[in-house]
Design a protein around this motif. Structure first.
Motif, short mmCIF file in Angstrom:
data_model
loop_
_atom_site.label_atom_id
_atom_site.label_comp_id
_atom_site.label_asym_id
_atom_site.label_seq_id
_atom_site.Cartn_x
_atom_site.Cartn_y
_atom_site.Cartn_z
N ALA A 581 81.69 37.71 21.91
CA ALA A 581 80.32 38.14 22.22
C ALA A 581 80.35 39.25 23.28
O ALA A 581 79.59 40.22 23.19
N VAL A 582 81.23 39.12 24.27
CA VAL A 582 81.35 40.15 25.30
C VAL A 582 81.85 41.46 24.69
O VAL A 582 81.42 42.55 25.08
N ALA A 583 82.74 41.35 23.68
CA ALA A 583 83.23 42.57 23.01
C ALA A 583 82.07 43.28 22.31
O ALA A 583 81.98 44.52 22.34
N LYS A 584 81.15 42.51 21.71
CA LYS A 584 79.97 43.12 21.07
C LYS A 584 79.02 43.69 22.13
O LYS A 584 78.35 44.69 21.89
N LEU A 585 78.99 43.07 23.29
CA LEU A 585 78.18 43.58 24.40
C LEU A 585 78.71 44.95 24.85
O LEU A 585 77.96 45.91 25.01
N SER A 587 80.53 47.02 23.20
CA SER A 587 80.46 48.04 22.15
C SER A 587 79.03 48.51 21.90
O SER A 587 78.80 49.38 21.07
N GLY A 588 78.07 47.90 22.61
CA GLY A 588 76.68 48.34 22.49
C GLY A 588 75.92 47.70 21.36
O GLY A 588 74.83 48.16 21.00
N GLU A 589 76.43 46.60 20.79
CA GLU A 589 75.75 45.95 19.68
C GLU A 589 74.67 44.97 20.14
O GLU A 589 73.68 44.76 19.46
N THR A 590 74.90 44.31 21.29
CA THR A 590 73.95 43.30 21.77
C THR A 590 73.83 43.40 23.29
O THR A 590 74.45 44.26 23.92
N THR A 591 73.02 42.51 23.86
CA THR A 591 72.74 42.55 25.31
C THR A 591 73.40 41.37 26.01
O THR A 591 73.77 40.38 25.38
N TYR A 592 73.52 41.49 27.33
CA TYR A 592 74.13 40.39 28.08
C TYR A 592 73.25 39.14 28.02
O TYR A 592 73.75 38.01 28.10
N GLN A 593 71.92 39.33 27.87
CA GLN A 593 71.04 38.15 27.75
C GLN A 593 71.38 37.34 26.51
O GLN A 593 71.38 36.10 26.54
N GLU A 594 71.68 38.03 25.40
CA GLU A 594 72.05 37.34 24.16
C GLU A 594 73.41 36.66 24.30
O GLU A 594 73.61 35.55 23.80
N VAL A 595 74.34 37.31 24.98
CA VAL A 595 75.67 36.71 25.19
C VAL A 595 75.52 35.39 25.95
O VAL A 595 76.12 34.37 25.59
N LEU A 596 74.71 35.40 27.01
CA LEU A 596 74.51 34.19 27.80
C LEU A 596 73.74 33.12 27.03
O LEU A 596 73.96 31.92 27.22
N ARG A 597 72.84 33.57 26.15
CA ARG A 597 72.01 32.60 25.39
C ARG A 597 72.83 31.79 24.39
O ARG A 597 72.60 30.59 24.24
N VAL A 598 73.76 32.44 23.71
CA VAL A 598 74.43 31.75 22.59
C VAL A 598 75.84 31.28 22.91
O VAL A 598 76.42 30.53 22.12
N THR A 599 76.42 31.70 24.03
CA THR A 599 77.77 31.24 24.36
C THR A 599 77.80 30.71 25.78
O THR A 599 76.87 30.88 26.54
#
Length: 603
Positions: A581-585, A587-599
Motif C-alpha cells: 500500500a505504501v508503494a502505491k502511495l 507512486s501517486g496511486e492513492t493517499t496516506y489516509q487510504e493506506v492507514l484505513r485499509v492496512t
C-alpha cells in the motif's frame, strides 16, 4: 454580445484557453461556410422533429457542429475537443461560472417543481440549487436575460446563472422529470388511506385488478431509471431502505454510500414488488429473506444483478449488487499486483494441484481476483468447476454450481459429486467449516487445483485458521500451495491530482515508516466534477502473496505460532499489505489516509 456563438467568438474562446492552436482556429474559420451548412441541416432536423416549431428556444449553435468533429486538443493530444471543454472555455470568455452538473448532488424537488418541464426544455434552463434566497440555474445560453427575469418573478427568488453543457441539461431534464412523474403517479395510485384508525384496527382498501404494483407502468419506468442511473454513476450496489416517513435510495460508488433519492413511503412496496417480479422471487412472501438475480444488458454487454431482500422494521429492504463483467474479469496484471507479487502468484496458480486461498474481509475484491484467475486459466482443454453461494456472475467457460442447503447441496457435500465430474480446477466460494476444508484437501491430494476464500486479516493467519477449523497439520503441509491476502484502496482522481510534500517524521508519527528521513512527495485529489469533489475515482487492490514454502511447512504444527510463521514469511521475501500500500502511495496511486484505513502495522 451580439452573437456569443459565432464561429469567430467560439474560436477566440478556445484559443484564449489554449484548447486549440492558431492553425486549428484558422482551419475552423476557413470552413465556416460548410459548418454553417451543417448547422442549417441540424436546425431543419430539429424543426421537423417538433412539427415545424422549434422545440428548443436556445438556438442550435456552432458548438453543436464542432462537437461531432472531435478535434484534437492543443493542450492534450490524447483528448478530443468535447462539449464540456468548449462550454468551459466559453464560460471563461464570458466571465461566468462554469458547472458540470453532478446528478447525485441535485435535489429532485428543486429540479422538477421550480419550473415546468416544457418551459425548461424549451429554453434549456435547469434549476440545480436554492440557497440563501437565490436560485442557481444551469443554462447553455446565459444571455437569454428575458427568460432569467421571468423565472425570477415566477419563483420570487434571485437568479444566478451558471454555464453547463447543453447535452447534460437536456439529459437531466428528461430523466428527472420522467422519474418524478413516474413516482408522483405511483404515489397517487398507491397512496395510504387518509383514515388513521390507530393500532387497534387496520383500514383495508380493496385494490382493483389493474393496480398490481409489479406491472404498473410508472413503477416499471422508475425502476428502469434507477438501474440506468446506477450504471452511469459506476455504482456497485443499490439500496432501497424503508423508513417511517420516506423510502431512501442509496448507491455505493467507490466504496462509499450516497443518498440519491428520498421517495414517498407509499411507493416503496410497489418498487420492491417490481424488483421481486423481475428477479423471480415470491412477491407474497414478506416475512423471510429472499435471494434472486436479474440478467440485463448494458452497452451490448451482459450484466448480472444480485438481489437480496430482507424484512426490516418498516418493511422490506432490498440491496442489489451490480456485477459488471469488465470489473469481475480482468487481466491479472491490472488487478494491482506488484511485479514481484505477480510472478509469485503466477507460480502458485501454474501448479498442477494444491490449494490456493484468497483472504480478506467482505468487499475486499476476493471474487474479482478468483474470477480473473479462473478466466486466465480456463482453456478448452481445462475443466473448471465452481461452487458458489450464490453464483456471482454466470460465465459459460465455467461449470457453476449454486449452493442450495434446502436440497442438501452445501460446500462440503457437493465436493464429493464434483470429483466424479472429472474437474481440473475447482473453486469453492468459501471455506466455512471442517467438512468443506477436509473435502478441499482431499480434492487437492487427488490431483486437482483448488481455489477458495477465507476471512482472515492477512496471509500468514490463514495457516492458523485452517488449524482452528480442525484440519490436521500434515494435511495442510501436503496440500497447501499459496496464500493471498488483499484489500481495496481508493485511487486518486486523475482529473484533479496535485502534488504536495510531507516530512518522513510526520508520516512515521502516523504509522507509515519511510526508509530515509526528509520530505516525501505525495499526491492527493483536490476534488473535481469527475470525482464529485471526493478526490477519488475508482479502486485498486493491494496484495500480500505468500507461497507455502518448505520453511513454512516446518513450522506448521498443531501448536503453530503465528508470529513465527509471519517472521519466516517476511524473511522469505513476502511483501506485506502495508508495504504494498505504501508503494502505491509513493507512486501517486492513492493517499496516506487510504493506506492507514485499509492496512495496519503488525505487532
Amino acid at each position: 454580445m451580439n452573437d456569443p456563438f459565432s464561429p469567430k467568438a467560439v474560436c477566440q474562446a478556445l484559443l484564449s484557453s489554449g484548447r486549440i492552436s492558431a492553425v486549428q482556429a484558422r482551419e475552423i474559420l476557413k470552413k465556416e461556410a460548410s459548418l454553417r451548412k451543417r448547422l442549417d441541416g441540424l436546425r431543419a432536423k430539429a424543426r421537423s422533429r417538433s412539427g415545424g416549431k422549434d422545440a428548443i428556444n436556445n438556438p442550435i449553435t456552432i458548438v453543436d457542429v464542432l462537437v461531432p468533429l472531435n478535434m484534437q486538443r492543443a493542450d492534450d493530444a490524447f483528448k478530443g475537443l468535447d462539449e464540456e471543454i468548449i462550454y468551459e472555455a466559453l464560460a471563461r470568455q464570458w466571465k461566468m461560472p462554469f458547472q458540470k452538473i453532478d446528478p447525485l448532488k441535485l435535489d429532485l424537488n428543486v429540479v422538477t417543481t421550480t419550473i415546468p418541464k416544457t418551459f425548461a426544455m424549451k429554453h434549456l434552463v435547469l434549476p440545480i440549487a436554492i440557497s440563501d434566497g437565490a436560485l442557481t440555474l444551469a443554462t447553455a445560453n446565459p444571455f437569454n436575460l428575458e427568460i432569467m427575469e421571468d423565472i425570477a418573478r415566477a419563483s420570487n427568488l434571485k437568479v444566478k446563472a451558471v454555464v453547463s453543457p447543453k447535452s447534460d441539461i437536456v439529459k437531466i431534464i428528461n430523466e428527472f422529470f420522467g422519474f418524478k412523474r413516474s413516482i408522483a403517479e405511483a404515489e397517487t395510485q398507491f397512496a395510504p388511506p387518509a383514515v388513521d384508525l390507530g393500532n387497534l384496527e387496520q383500514y383495508v382498501r380493496l385494490r382493483a385488478s389493474d393496480e398490481l404494483p409489479s406491472t404498473d407502468q410508472h413503477i416499471v419506468n422508475a425502476v428502469d431509471h434507477l438501474f440506468s442511473y446506477a450504471f452511469e454513476q459506476r455504482a456497485s450496489d443499490i439500496h432501497f431502505e424503508p423508513k417511517r416517513e420516506k423510502s431512501h435510495v442509496r448507491m455505493r460508488i467507490d466504496g462509499a454510500l450516497h443518498t440519491v433519492y428520498e421517495l414517498p413511503r407509499s411507493v416503496h412496496s410497489a418498487i420492491v414488488s417490481r424488483i421481486k417480479g423481475v428477479s423471480r422471487l415470491d412477491m407474497a412472501e414478506k416475512r423471510r429473506p429472499q435471494d434472486g438475480r436479474i440478467k440485463t444488458e448494458r452497452d451490448g454487454k451482459a450484466v448480472e444483478v444480485r438481489v437480496s431482500v430482507v424484512p426490516v422494521a418498516f418493511g422490506e429492504k432490498v440491496v442489489m449488487r451490480l456485477m459488471d463483467p469488465d470489473i469481475l474479469f480482468q487481466d491479472l496484471s491490472r488487478l494491482g499486483f506488484s511485479g514481484g507479487d505477480l510472478i509469485r502468484y503466477n507460480r502458485c496458480i501454474e501448479r498442477p494441484h494444491g490449494i490456493i486461498l484468497v483472504c480478506g474481509p467482505t468487499g475486499s475484491g476476493k471474487s474479482t481476483t478468483l474470477y480473473s484467475t479462473l478466466k486466465h486459466l480456463a482453456t478448452p482443454d481445462i475443466n473448471v468447476t465452481t461452487v458458489e453461494d450464490p453464483i456471482e456472475m454466470v460465465h459459460e467457460e465455467f461449470n457453476q454450481i449454486a449452493i442450495q442447503p434446502a436440497l442438501g447441496i452445501t460446500f462440503g457435500t457437493i465436493l464429493r459429486n464434483i470429483l466424479r465430474q472429472d474437474p481440473d480446477i475447482i473453486m469453492l466460494g468459501e471455506m466455512r467449516d471442517l467438512e468443506t476444508a477436509e473435502n478441499a484437501v482431499q480434492a487437492a491430494l487427488t490431483g486437482h487445483l483448488v481455489f477458495s476464500t477465507l476471512h482472515t486479516n492477512d496471509a500468514p493467519s490463514a495457516v492458523t485458521r485452517l488449524l482452528d477449523l480442525g484440519v490436521p497439520a500434515f494435511l495442510i503441509q501436503a496440500s497447501l500451495v499459496g496464500l493471498v491476502a488483499q484489500r481495496l484502496v481508493k485511487k486518486i482522481c486523475p482529473g484533479c491530482a496535485e502534488s504536495f510534500t510531507m516530512d518522513a517524521g510526520e508520516m512515521s508519527a502516523l504509522g507509515i515508516h519511510m526508509l530515509e528521513p526528509g520530505p516525501v512527495t505525495l499526491k492527493r485529489g483536490k476534488g473535481c466534477r469527475q470525482c464529485r469533489g471526493t478526490g477519488y475515482y475508482g479502486r485498486v487492490a493491494v496484495f500480500e502473496v505468500l507461497p507455502y514454502t518448505p520453511a513454512l511447512k516446518s513450522v506448521t504444527t498443531a501448536e503453530a505460532d503465528l508470529p513465527r510463521i509471519r517472521a519466516i514469511a517476511m524473511e522469505e521475501g513476502m511483501v506485506s499489505l502495508r508495504e504494498n500500500a505504501v508503494a502505491k502511495l509513493l507512486s501517486g496511486e492513492t493517499t496516506y489516509q487510504e493506506v492507514l484505513r485499509v492496512t495496519w502495522e503488525q505487532a
